[in-house]
Design a protein around this motif. Structure first.
Motif, PDB file in Angstrom:
ATOM      1  N   LYS A 142       0.821  -1.201   0.000  1.00 25.35           N
ATOM      2  CA  LYS A 142       0.000   0.000   0.000  1.00 25.35           C
ATOM      3  C   LYS A 142       0.863   1.262   0.000  1.00 25.35           C
ATOM      4  CE  LYS A 142      -4.171  -1.939   2.036  1.00 25.35           C
ATOM      5  NZ  LYS A 142      -5.175  -1.847   3.125  1.00 25.35           N
ATOM      6  N   VAL A 143       2.029   1.155   0.590  1.00 23.76           N
ATOM      7  CA  VAL A 143       2.955   2.284   0.561  1.00 23.76           C
ATOM      8  C   VAL A 143       3.434   2.516  -0.870  1.00 23.76           C
ATOM      9  CG1 VAL A 143       5.209   3.107   1.331  1.00 23.76           C
ATOM     10  CG2 VAL A 143       3.665   2.000   2.956  1.00 23.76           C
ATOM     11  N   VAL A 144       3.765   1.390  -1.545  1.00 21.61           N
ATOM     12  CA  VAL A 144       4.105   1.453  -2.973  1.00 21.61           C
ATOM     13  C   VAL A 144       2.944   0.786  -3.706  1.00 21.61           C
ATOM     14  CG1 VAL A 144       5.766   0.826  -4.758  1.00 21.61           C
ATOM     15  CG2 VAL A 144       6.561   1.391  -2.471  1.00 21.61           C
ATOM     16  N   LYS A 145       1.918   1.570  -3.963  1.00 20.39           N
ATOM     17  CA  LYS A 145       0.670   1.029  -4.499  1.00 20.39           C
ATOM     18  C   LYS A 145       0.809   0.584  -5.950  1.00 20.39           C
ATOM     19  CE  LYS A 145      -4.278   2.067  -4.522  1.00 20.39           C
ATOM     20  NZ  LYS A 145      -5.293   3.113  -4.239  1.00 20.39           N
ATOM     21  N   TYR A 146       1.682   1.262  -6.698  1.00 21.52           N
ATOM     22  CA  TYR A 146       1.828   0.955  -8.125  1.00 21.52           C
ATOM     23  C   TYR A 146       3.275   0.577  -8.441  1.00 21.52           C
ATOM     24  CZ  TYR A 146      -2.482   3.667  -7.930  1.00 21.52           C
ATOM     25  OH  TYR A 146      -3.733   4.141  -7.595  1.00 21.52           O
ATOM     26  N   PRO A 147       3.675  -0.657  -8.152  1.00 20.90           N
ATOM     27  CA  PRO A 147       5.073  -1.070  -8.345  1.00 20.90           C
ATOM     28  C   PRO A 147       5.501  -1.110  -9.809  1.00 20.90           C
ATOM     29  CG  PRO A 147       3.710  -2.957  -7.754  1.00 20.90           C
ATOM     30  CD  PRO A 147       2.865  -1.748  -7.588  1.00 20.90           C
ATOM     31  N   TYR A 148       4.509  -1.054 -10.708  1.00 24.12           N
ATOM     32  CA  TYR A 148       4.850  -1.059 -12.131  1.00 24.12           C
ATOM     33  C   TYR A 148       5.254   0.346 -12.594  1.00 24.12           C
ATOM     34  CZ  TYR A 148      -0.103   0.119 -11.886  1.00 24.12           C
ATOM     35  OH  TYR A 148      -1.316   0.665 -11.528  1.00 24.12           O
ATOM     36  N   LEU A 149       5.060   1.360 -11.723  1.00 26.53           N
ATOM     37  CA  LEU A 149       5.537   2.707 -12.021  1.00 26.53           C
ATOM     38  C   LEU A 149       6.948   2.896 -11.472  1.00 26.53           C
ATOM     39  CD1 LEU A 149       2.408   4.884 -11.096  1.00 26.53           C
ATOM     40  CD2 LEU A 149       3.061   4.048 -13.359  1.00 26.53           C
ATOM     41  N   SER A 150       7.659   3.870 -11.995  1.00 28.95           N
ATOM     42  CA  SER A 150       8.980   4.203 -11.454  1.00 28.95           C
ATOM     43  C   SER A 150       8.820   5.173 -10.294  1.00 28.95           C
ATOM     44  CB  SER A 150       9.849   4.828 -12.538  1.00 28.95           C
ATOM     45  OG  SER A 150       9.321   6.098 -12.909  1.00 28.95           O
ATOM     46  N   ILE A 151       9.905   5.366  -9.523  1.00 28.29           N
ATOM     47  CA  ILE A 151       9.855   6.322  -8.409  1.00 28.29           C
ATOM     48  C   ILE A 151       9.572   7.715  -8.942  1.00 28.29           C
ATOM     49  CG2 ILE A 151      11.250   7.416  -6.603  1.00 28.29           C
ATOM     50  CD1 ILE A 151      12.619   4.718  -6.198  1.00 28.29           C
ATOM     51  N   GLY A 152      10.142   8.036 -10.100  1.00 29.49           N
ATOM     52  CA  GLY A 152       9.915   9.342 -10.703  1.00 29.49           C
ATOM     53  C   GLY A 152       8.482   9.549 -11.148  1.00 29.49           C
ATOM     54  N   GLU A 153       7.758   8.445 -11.427  1.00 30.56           N
ATOM     55  CA  GLU A 153       6.360   8.525 -11.876  1.00 30.56           C
ATOM     56  C   GLU A 153       5.373   8.487 -10.715  1.00 30.56           C
ATOM     57  OE1 GLU A 153       6.669   6.353 -16.257  1.00 30.56           O
ATOM     58  OE2 GLU A 153       6.539   5.125 -14.427  1.00 30.56           O
ATOM     59  N   GLY A 154       5.881   8.374  -9.470  1.00 32.18           N
ATOM     60  CA  GLY A 154       4.998   8.401  -8.298  1.00 32.18           C
ATOM     61  C   GLY A 154       4.657   7.045  -7.737  1.00 32.18           C
ATOM     62  N   ALA A 155       5.582   6.082  -7.829  1.00 30.66           N
ATOM     63  CA  ALA A 155       5.315   4.742  -7.297  1.00 30.66           C
ATOM     64  C   ALA A 155       5.086   4.775  -5.786  1.00 30.66           C
ATOM     65  CB  ALA A 155       6.469   3.793  -7.630  1.00 30.66           C
ATOM     66  N   ILE A 156       5.826   5.672  -5.081  1.00 29.42           N
ATOM     67  CA  ILE A 156       5.729   5.734  -3.612  1.00 29.42           C
ATOM     68  C   ILE A 156       4.649   6.757  -3.254  1.00 29.42           C
ATOM     69  CG2 ILE A 156       7.025   6.009  -1.462  1.00 29.42           C
ATOM     70  CD1 ILE A 156       9.582   5.651  -3.187  1.00 29.42           C
ATOM     71  N   SER A 157       3.428   6.273  -3.120  1.00 31.44           N
ATOM     72  CA  SER A 157       2.264   7.164  -2.973  1.00 31.44           C
ATOM     73  C   SER A 157       2.317   7.989  -1.699  1.00 31.44           C
ATOM     74  CB  SER A 157       0.973   6.341  -3.012  1.00 31.44           C
ATOM     75  OG  SER A 157       1.006   5.326  -2.029  1.00 31.44           O
ATOM     76  N   ILE A 158       2.877   7.473  -0.619  1.00 25.91           N
ATOM     77  CA  ILE A 158       2.883   8.192   0.656  1.00 25.91           C
ATOM     78  C   ILE A 158       3.686   9.489   0.563  1.00 25.91           C
ATOM     79  CG2 ILE A 158       4.880   6.911   1.564  1.00 25.91           C
ATOM     80  CD1 ILE A 158       3.651   7.157   4.334  1.00 25.91           C
ATOM     81  N   LEU A 159       4.725   9.510  -0.292  1.00 26.45           N
ATOM     82  CA  LEU A 159       5.565  10.702  -0.426  1.00 26.45           C
ATOM     83  C   LEU A 159       4.929  11.750  -1.339  1.00 26.45           C
ATOM     84  CD1 LEU A 159       9.178   9.213  -0.593  1.00 26.45           C
ATOM     85  CD2 LEU A 159       7.924  10.087   1.380  1.00 26.45           C
ATOM     86  N   GLU A 160       3.767  11.432  -1.895  1.00 29.37           N
ATOM     87  CA  GLU A 160       3.056  12.420  -2.705  1.00 29.37           C
ATOM     88  C   GLU A 160       2.002  13.157  -1.889  1.00 29.37           C
ATOM     89  OE1 GLU A 160       1.635  10.848  -6.386  1.00 29.37           O
ATOM     90  OE2 GLU A 160       3.660  10.891  -7.188  1.00 29.37           O
ATOM     91  N   SER A 161       1.810  12.724  -0.627  1.00 26.91           N
ATOM     92  CA  SER A 161       0.840  13.406   0.228  1.00 26.91           C
ATOM     93  C   SER A 161       1.442  14.704   0.756  1.00 26.91           C
ATOM     94  CB  SER A 161       0.439  12.503   1.399  1.00 26.91           C
ATOM     95  OG  SER A 161       1.523  12.384   2.310  1.00 26.91           O
ATOM     96  N   SER A 162       0.588  15.635   1.127  1.00 26.41           N
ATOM     97  CA  SER A 162       1.053  16.940   1.610  1.00 26.41           C
ATOM     98  C   SER A 162       1.856  16.814   2.901  1.00 26.41           C
ATOM     99  CB  SER A 162      -0.150  17.864   1.827  1.00 26.41           C
ATOM    100  OG  SER A 162      -1.064  17.276   2.745  1.00 26.41           O
ATOM    101  N   HIS A 163       1.594  15.767   3.688  1.00 26.44           N
ATOM    102  CA  HIS A 163       2.306  15.564   4.952  1.00 26.44           C
ATOM    103  C   HIS A 163       3.794  15.329   4.723  1.00 26.44           C
ATOM    104  CE1 HIS A 163      -1.338  15.334   7.363  1.00 26.44           C
ATOM    105  NE2 HIS A 163      -1.848  14.474   6.501  1.00 26.44           N
ATOM    106  N   PHE A 164       4.140  14.571   3.681  1.00 24.73           N
ATOM    107  CA  PHE A 164       5.510  14.084   3.528  1.00 24.73           C
ATOM    108  C   PHE A 164       6.149  14.397   2.173  1.00 24.73           C
ATOM    109  CE2 PHE A 164       3.068  10.943   6.135  1.00 24.73           C
ATOM    110  CZ  PHE A 164       3.583  11.344   7.366  1.00 24.73           C
ATOM    111  N   SER A 165       5.514  15.251   1.378  1.00 27.90           N
ATOM    112  CA  SER A 165       6.048  15.535   0.041  1.00 27.90           C
ATOM    113  C   SER A 165       7.436  16.186   0.106  1.00 27.90           C
ATOM    114  CB  SER A 165       5.079  16.432  -0.734  1.00 27.90           C
ATOM    115  OG  SER A 165       4.842  17.644  -0.027  1.00 27.90           O
TER     116      SER A 165
END
Length: 871
Positions: free
Chosen positions: A288-311
Motif C-alpha cells: 500500500k505504501v508502494v501502491k503501483y510497483p509497475y511505475l517508477s519512483i519518478g512517476e509516483g510509485a511511492i504514494s505516501i511521499l506524494e501526500s502533503s504531509h511528507f512531500s
C-alpha cells in the motif's frame, strides 16, 4: 418429542407494512411455508418487516428493563394482530458483520462447543512428544521450597498449624495442642488459646515424606495447613502441586489453573495479549505504501511521499538515490528489493526514512483525518503470538486426551472438513459418555457446514471477509443445527449460491427442524424448494404499488421427490478464448476455465469451490492488471502466469447485489442519478426563478431546503430509556422533509413533494430528459423499477430490487470491449424477471464485451450456450 399446541396456524390480521394491502393470512404451524412472487411484491414486507420484526419486538419487550436498555428497540410493525407470537430466528441475505473479532466458527455456532470442550477436558501436553504431562512429586516440590529458604535438612523441625476453629472441629474443644503461633512475637510459642493458629504436628525436614500422609489421616486439605520453623519468621502456606513434567523428556511446565472466561477471545482474560483477541494486527503494508510497483519512483510509485504531509521528503530521497546510483525511471518492481526498502524505511543521509513518517502518523492518531490516512496504508497481518486463533498463550498447549491430533491453538487453524475427518477417525477412542455426546453435537454441526459448501474455509477466517453467500450459509449452519421445538424460522432465499444437490441437503435439514415441532417460513425463488414446501403463498400481482396482495395460498399436494436435471445447450467451439489455468486453493483445486471472448459464459457448481471469491480476487484482478495496468483490488492476487489469451479489454468491471455502505438518507433517486435531474427541473420553474431557488432548495440533505425542525427526516424520534422509542411525524413539515413552502411548489401537475414521493412512472415521463438521463430512464423501465419512488430508502428494498438498482447505476454509461463479471444475478428475482435481465446482459456482448456470470440458477444455465461446471 414434538411439543403439542392448541394452535394450528399463525394468524396475521391487517398487515399494512410497506406496500402490503391490509392483508389477512393464516400460516400453518410446524410446516414449511414458501412465500414467492415477483421482486417487490411484498414477500419480505410480510415475512421480515412484519412477522419477524414484530416477533423480535415483543420478545425484547418481555426482557427486564436493565437488559432492554442496551438494545435498539424495533418499532411496532403496521399490523393489527399476530397470534401466536413464537420465538423467532431470522436469516437475512447480507453480511452485516463489521467488527474484526467474529470469525467463521463464531458465526456457525461452533466456538462455544469447542471452548466448553477444551475447558472441561483439556490437559497439558508435552509439545514434542504429545504425551500428557504428569504432576511432579509433591515431596520433591516441598523439599525444593525448603532448600530455597536455606533450612537445615538434618536439624530443623517443621511445625504445622491450622486455624483454631478447624482444630476444634477436628479434635474437639477439650483437646488442645502443645504450641500455637503468636503473631505478636511472629514465632512459635507455648500454647495460648487466644492465638489464631494451633499446632497439629511437627516433623524433622529429613522425615518430609510423612507430612502428606499425616495431613490425609487428619482429614485436611493441604490448602488449610501452614508451616514454619521456630525462630525463622512467618507462617507459610504449603506448596501447591502445580509443576507438571513429561515422562519422556525434561520438559516442565507450571500447571495453569484456568477459568471458563480464559478460553474466549471476547474476554480480556482469554484474549491474546498482543492482538487483543482480534487475531490480526494492523501494520504498515509495503504493497500500500508502494501502491503501483509497475511505475517508477519518478512517476509516483511511492504514494505516501506524494501526500502533503511528507512531500518535502521526496527531493531528499531523490538525492540519496542518485548518490547510490539507483534509477528513478525503471519500474519500482525492477529495483533491488532489499536495498531499496532498507533506504526507504530506515533512511539514508538527509532522508529520514518512512519509519519517521509512520511514527508521526501514530503520534497524530487523535485526528480523524490522520487515522483515515494511516489506515489506508495498513493491512491486517496475522498475529505472530496466536497465528490468528485470537486466544491467550495460557491455553495454547491444552489437548483433549481422546483427541490428541492438535492442541487448542492448532484447533482454530483447521477447516471444518479436516476437523470432521479427524473426529470421525477417533470415534472409537471416546470412552467418556458426556464427552461422546459433545463430540457428536460438533460432528452434526460440521456435517451441515459440509453440506452447505463451507468445508474448505478455515475456522479462523474473519466473518467480515466472508461473502454474503458464505456468511448466510455459516449462519444457516447454526440455525439448521438447532435442537428444540416451538420456534419460527424466517429465511430469506436460503438457496442463495447453492447447487441443486446442495439445495436437496438443505431441504433435508429443514425437514429435521420441522419434525422437531418448529415452523419454517421461506422467502424463496428456487422452483425446486418451492415444490418441496408444505404450504405455498403467492404474492403479487406486480411490484410496488401493484403488489402487496395475496394471489393464492394453498397446501402443496404435488411435492418434488428429487431436484430436476439441468438441460444444457449443445456446447460450441469458440476460436478466441481466455484460458485460466487450474490452481490450488485451501486444499482444493480450482478447475481450468476457457472463457470465450465476446460471448456470455456462466460458471456454476458446488459452493465449496468458492467460485465468486476466486473469480473476484484472482481472475478479475489479474485480467484488470493485464488489460489496464491496475488491479481492481490488490496486487497480491495478481498472477499473470495464470491467464493467457489474445485480449485487451478497455475495462474490467464487477457487478453484484451489494450496495456497499448506505445511510438512512440513501435513496433510489440518488443511487441511479435521477434525483438531481428532477431538482434541476423544479429549480427552473418560473416560480422558482422568481424566488431565486437553486437545486439544493429541493433536497432534504441540503441546509437550503430541508426542514429545520426534523433536519430533513420527515419524522422526529423520541428516545425512551426503558420503552420503545416514539417516532412522530414532524409537525412543521408534515413528514414532507422539505420546508413547507418549498414542498408545495408546483408545475401545475405535481408538487415538489409529489415529485419524490410518487412512483417514477408518474413523474419522469413528464420531464424533458437529456440523452444521458433518457438512457437511465430506459434502463429503469427495462429492469422494471419504474414503480419505485425517488425518495424510497435503499435499506427498505428487497434483494431483487437492490440487485437491479446496482446494475442500473453501473450500466448507465456506455461499455464496449470490456470484461463484465456478474455475481449471482438471480438473487431475489423470479424466473420471469431473471429472463428479462439475462436478455439485457446477454445483449452487452454485441458491443464487443465478454460477459462472465457466476450463478447456480438452472434457468440461467439452460439459456447460456457456454456453461462451465466447477465439478
Amino acid at each position: 418429542m414434538v411439543k403439542k399446541t392448541n394452535f394450528k396456524t399463525i394468524s396475521i390480521k391487517g398487515a399494512r407494512t410497506h406496500n402490503l394491502k391490509n392483508i389477512d393470512i393464516e400460516l400453518p404451524l410446524q410446516k414449511i411455508t414458501c412465500v414467492y412472487g415477483p421482486s417487490g411484491s411484498g414477500k419480505s414486507s410480510l415475512a421480515f418487516h412484519t412477522i419477524l420484526a414484530e416477533s423480535k419486538r415483543r420478545y425484547l419487550n418481555s426482557l427486564p428493563n436493565d437488559i432492554k436498555f442496551f438494545w435498539n428497540m424495533p418499532t411496532a410493525a403496521e399490523v393489527d394482530s399476530i397470534y401466536p407470537v413464537l420465538p423467532v430466528w431470522g436469516l437475512a441475505q447480507s453480511n452485516p458483520i463489521l467488527g474484526s473479532r467474529p470469525n467463521l466458527a463464531d458465526t456457525m455456532g461452533l466456538s462455544e462447543h469447542l471452548q466448553r470442550m477444551w475447558q472441561d477436558y483439556g490437559k497439558e501436553f508435552c509439545p514434542e512428544h504429545r504425551e500428557e504431562l504428569v504432576p511432579e512429586n509433591w515431596d520433591d516440590t516441598f523439599l525444593s521450597l525448603l532448600e530455597m529458604k536455606g533450612w537445615n535438612r538434618d536439624e530443623d523441625v517443621l511445625h504445622f498449624f491450622i486455624e483454631r476453629g478447624i482444630y476444634q472441629e477436628k479434635f474437639g474443644s477439650e483437646t488442645t495442642p502443645a504450641r500455637s503461633y503468636s503473631f505478636e512475637k511472629s514465632d512459635i510459642d507455648t500454647f495460648n488459646s487466644s492465638d489464631l493458629y494451633w499446632e497439629i504436628f511437627r516433623v524433622k525436614i529429613k522425615s518430609l515424606d510423612k507430612v502428606a500422609k499425616k495431613i490425609k489421616e487428619i482429614g485436611l486439605s493441604k490448602d488449610k495447613v501452614l508451616f514454619c520453623v521456630k525462630d525463622r519468621g512467618n507462617l507459610d502456606p504449603l506448596p501447591r502441586q502445580d509443576m507438571l513434567k513429561c515422562k519422556k523428556c525434561d520438559y516442565q511446565k507450571k500447571k495453569v489453573f484456568l477459568e471458563p472466561t480464559e478460553f474466549s477471545p471476547y474476554n480480556a482474560a482469554g484474549a491474546c495479549t498482543r492482538c487483543n483477541g482480534h487475531g490480526m494486527n494492523l501494520e504498515y503494508d509495503r504493497e500500500k505504501v508502494v501502491k503501483y510497483p509497475y511505475l517508477s519512483i519518478g512517476e509516483g510509485a511511492i504514494s505516501i511521499l506524494e501526500s502533503s504531509h511528507f512531500s518535502h521528503f521526496y527531493p531528499l530521497l531523490v538525492k540519496e538515490l542518485k548518490k547510490e546510483k539507483i534509477s528513478l525511471t525503471v519500474p519500482f518492481s525492477s529495483l533491488p528489493e532489499k536495498k531499496i526498502w532498507k533506504i526507504l524505511e530506515e533512511g539514508l543521509g538527509r532522508y529520514p526514512g518512512l519509519k519517521v513518517c509512520y511514527d508521526y502518523l501514530e503520534s497524530k492518531r487523535y485526528k480523524r483525518t490522520v487515522r483515515i490516512f494511516s489506515r489506508k496504508l495498513k493491512s491486517e497481518v496475522l498475529c505472530e503470538d496466536c497465528t490468528g486463533t485470537r486466544v491467550n498463550k495460557k491455553t495454547h498447549d491444552l489437548i483433549i486426551p481422546d483427541f490428541s491430533y492438535f492442541n487448542y491453538k492448532e484447533l482454530w487453524l483447521q477447516t471444518p472438513e479436516k476437523l470432521l475427518e479427524l473426529l470421525n477417525k477417533t470415534k472409537k477412542n471416546w470412552t467418556d459418555n458426556k464427552l461422546k455426546k459433545r463430540f457428536e453435537a460438533i460432528i452434526n454441526l460440521l456435517m451441515v457446514s459440509k453440506d452447505l459448501g463451507l468445508s474448505t474455509i478455515p475456522l479462523w477466517k474473519k466473518a467480515k471477509y466472508l461473502s454474503s453467500s458464505e456468511y448466510q450459509r455459516a449462519l444457516l449452519t447454526k440455525i439448521l443445527s438447532y435442537q428444540g421445538s416451538g420456534s419460527l424460522f424466517v429465511l430469506d432465499e436460503p438457496s442463495f449460491d447453492l447447487s441443486l444437490d446442495e439445495q436437496t441437503k438443505l431441504y433435508n435439514c429443514l425437514i429435521k427442524i420441522r419434525d422437531q415441532g418448529n415452523t419454517i417460513l421461506l422467502v424463496e425463488h428456487s422452483e425446486y424448494l418451492r415444490t418441496c414446501s408444505d404450504f405455498l403463498v403467492e404474492m403479487g400481482p406486480g411490484a410496488g404499488p401493484d403488489g402487496g396482495k395475496i394471489i393464492s395460498q394453498k397446501v402443496n399436494r404435488k411435492k418434488a421427490l428429487k431436484p430436476p436435471k439441468i438441460k444444457l445447450k449443445k456446447s460450441k467451439k469458440y476460436k478466441e478464448n481466455i484460458l485460466v489455468k487450474s490452481f490450488k486453493f485451501d486444499g482444493g483445486l480450482f478447475p481450468e476455465l476457457k472463457i470465450p471472448l465476446k460471448e456470455t459464459t456462466i460458471f456454476y457448481g458446488s459452493s465449496g469451490y468458492r467460485k465468486d471469491h476466486y473469480c473476484k480476487n484472482v481472475i478479475l484482478d489479474t485480467l484488470s492488471f493485464i488489460s489496464t495496468g491496475e488491479p481492481i483490488g490488490s496486487m497480491k492476487d495478481v498472477d499473470q502466469e495464470l491467464i493467457s489469451g489474445d485480449f485487451n479489454f478497455e475495462k474490467v468491471l464487477s457487478f453484484d447485489s451489494s450496495l456497499g455502505k448506505v445511510s438512512s438518507r440513501s435513496s433510489v433517486g440518488t443511487s441511479i442519478g435521477l434525483s438531481p435531474e428532477v431538482r434541476k427541473y423544479l429549480a427552473n420553474l418560473p416560480i422558482s426563478r422568481e424566488l431565486g431557488l437553486e437545486k439544493g432548495h429541493f433536497s432534504p440533505n441540503s441546509e437550503l431546503g430541508r426542514c429545520t425542525s426534523c433536519e430533513g427526516r420527515g419524522v422526529k424520534e423520541i428516545e425512551m430509556s426503558f420503552l420503545e422509542d416514539i417516532i412522530l411525524v414532524c409537525d412543521d413539515c408534515s413528514g414532507k422533509k422539505l420546508k413547507p413552502y418549498l414542498a408545495s411548489i408546483s408545475d401545475g401537475t405535481f408538487t415538489a413533494y409529489d415529485a419524490f414521493r410518487l412512483p417514477m412512472i408518474d413523474i419522469i415521463p413528464r420531464l424533458s430528459l437529456t440523452p444521458k438521463f433518457q438512457k437511465i430512464w430506459s434502463l429503469v423501465e427495462l429492469l422494471n423499477l419504474s414503480y419505485l419512488s425517488l425518495d424510497r430508502s435503499l435499506s427498505s428494498l428487497s434483494g431483487g430490487e437492490r440487485m437491479r438498482i446496482k446494475l442500473l447505476s453501473q450500466l448507465s454509461a456506455k461499455i464496449e470491449n470490456s470484461f463484465l463479471f456478474f455475481d449471482n444475478i438471480s438473487s431475489g428475482l423470479s424466473t420471469k424477471e431473471l429472463e428479462k435481465i439475462y436478455d439485457f446482459i446477454d445483449s452487452l456482448k454485441n458491443l464487443g464485451n465478454t460477459v462472465f456470470i457466476v450463478d447456480q440458477n438452472p434457468a440461467l444455465i439452460e439459456r447460456t450456450s457456454s456453461a462451465i461446471s466447477a465439478t
